[in-house]
Scaffold this active site. Sequence first.
Site, mmCIF file in Angstrom:
data_model
loop_
_atom_site.group_PDB
_atom_site.id
_atom_site.type_symbol
_atom_site.label_atom_id
_atom_site.label_comp_id
_atom_site.label_asym_id
_atom_site.label_seq_id
_atom_site.Cartn_x
_atom_site.Cartn_y
_atom_site.Cartn_z
ATOM 1 N N GLY A 125 -7.501 -14.233 -7.301
ATOM 2 C CA GLY A 125 -8.054 -13.621 -6.087
ATOM 3 C C GLY A 125 -7.242 -13.921 -4.848
ATOM 4 O O GLY A 125 -7.779 -13.985 -3.745
ATOM 5 N N ASP A 162 1.817 -3.895 -9.567
ATOM 6 C CA ASP A 162 1.582 -5.245 -10.079
ATOM 7 C C ASP A 162 1.876 -5.329 -11.572
ATOM 8 O O ASP A 162 2.549 -6.250 -12.050
ATOM 9 C CB ASP A 162 0.121 -5.659 -9.833
ATOM 10 N N HIS A 217 0.829 -1.213 0.000
ATOM 11 C CA HIS A 217 0.000 0.000 0.000
ATOM 12 C C HIS A 217 0.864 1.265 0.000
ATOM 13 O O HIS A 217 0.474 2.288 0.559
ATOM 14 C CB HIS A 217 -0.989 0.002 1.181
HETATM 15 C C1 GLA Z 1 -2.995 -4.360 -5.017
HETATM 16 C C2 GLA Z 1 -2.840 -3.199 -5.974
HETATM 17 C C3 GLA Z 1 -1.417 -2.653 -5.951
HETATM 18 C C4 GLA Z 1 -0.969 -2.348 -4.523
HETATM 19 C C5 GLA Z 1 -1.257 -3.530 -3.596
HETATM 20 C C6 GLA Z 1 -0.985 -3.210 -2.152
HETATM 21 O O1 GLA Z 1 -2.218 -5.447 -5.425
HETATM 22 O O2 GLA Z 1 -3.141 -3.609 -7.282
HETATM 23 O O3 GLA Z 1 -1.309 -1.520 -6.752
HETATM 24 O O4 GLA Z 1 -1.545 -1.173 -4.046
HETATM 25 O O5 GLA Z 1 -2.603 -3.970 -3.698
HETATM 26 O O6 GLA Z 1 0.367 -2.976 -1.953
#
Ligand code: GLA
Length: 396
Positions: free
Chosen positions: A131, A181, A35
């Site tokens: 998920g 990601d 986050h």
């Molecule tokens: C998800 C979001 C990412 C990131 C993570 C938490 O995977 O897609 O962008 O914010 O949560 O680190």
Amino acid sequence: MTAGAAESFERVFGARPPGLQCARAPGRVNLLGEHTDYNGGFVLPIAVDRAVRVCFRAAAGPVRLWSEDAGSWAAFELADLRPPPPGGGAPPGDGAPDWGAYARGVAWALQEAGHRLRAIQGVVSGDVPMGSGLSSSAALEVAVGTAFCAAAGLQIDGRALALACQRAEHAFTGVRCGVMDQFASIHGRSGCALLLDCRSLDFEEVPLDAAAVRVVVCNTGVRHALGQSAYNERRASCERAVERLSRRLQGVRELRDVSPAALRREADVLDAVTLRRARHVVGEIARTVEGADALRVCDYVRFGHLMFESHASLRDDYEVSCRELDLMVDLARGRPGLYGARMVGAGFGGCTVNLVSAEAAGEFARAMASDYRARTGTSPEVYEFRAGAGAEVRAC
Ligand code: GLA
């Protein structure tokens, strides 16, 4: 795997034309920095050796993609794409958007960025657990995006592709995700973690010595339906914190610009909940920078401490953990060969990531599966991952 993909294409489309290609994009595990990406901070993910694949060819007429996992089609005209209205695009029962939304979103975002696409026909398959916080959706976006680029002969910079995939997710699923990601799926490097500066998108490859340590991921199998709205709420809290703090502190655009000491000093400007959210982010950014230093000198003990601290902060301050994730981390603590453990990804269910010495990894994985089953009655999936390469296109 690619031979299998070509056979699937033939089964679905009734022919196996020459020139079939396969776009492959991996999932990711984030070692540290949760986050922080949408706060302009640092993250430290690896791409994993599990991926989404699209076996495709350029074709006239509508885009037609068949998903082997979902057993359904996404079919659309490139000229007709429009994001659903905010709050629209109603997700099905479990709160997850339909897979075709990601494919449509990526085509839309690439076109919005000014690229001329050609339609494709393809079969989508993969082995990234869905998920589970391992970014199966980003892998899908990047695989589809890579296929569209290859079909149109576009050489797109990896950063631009990551941003287009992120934009697709915002617009077509309503999740205001960061860029980690998609970036990890594109830029992953075998044997390395990526220290990514999410503000500049500069990154450094930090070697992860597979002879010394392994990344073991334990899947609780839990998926909380409210995860997506809670994610957007967390992001809104961070924006609220920035808005308040910037009244007192000069040059604060994102929580990245606030040091832990400055946050302590200015704490009274925030309400209690917003302060806890900001404290997680500011602390986690500092931990990630320190963690990268530790990895560079192979100090896995220090890195492991930082992972446990990260989990506590995600649990207590950011409040995105859950009972099952906390149990999984507690079961790992103190086991032979374990350096550190924490929840991974957005939270509200999914997986924990564990850094384990290479010689203890096999036994660790077995013991975790059996202890979690003994405590909950549920058999968790446990994976041992290696840091793998990012997205690519090959002949099928
Ligand atoms: C998800 C979001 C990412 C990131 C993570 C938490 O995977 O897609 O962008 O914010 O949560 O680190």
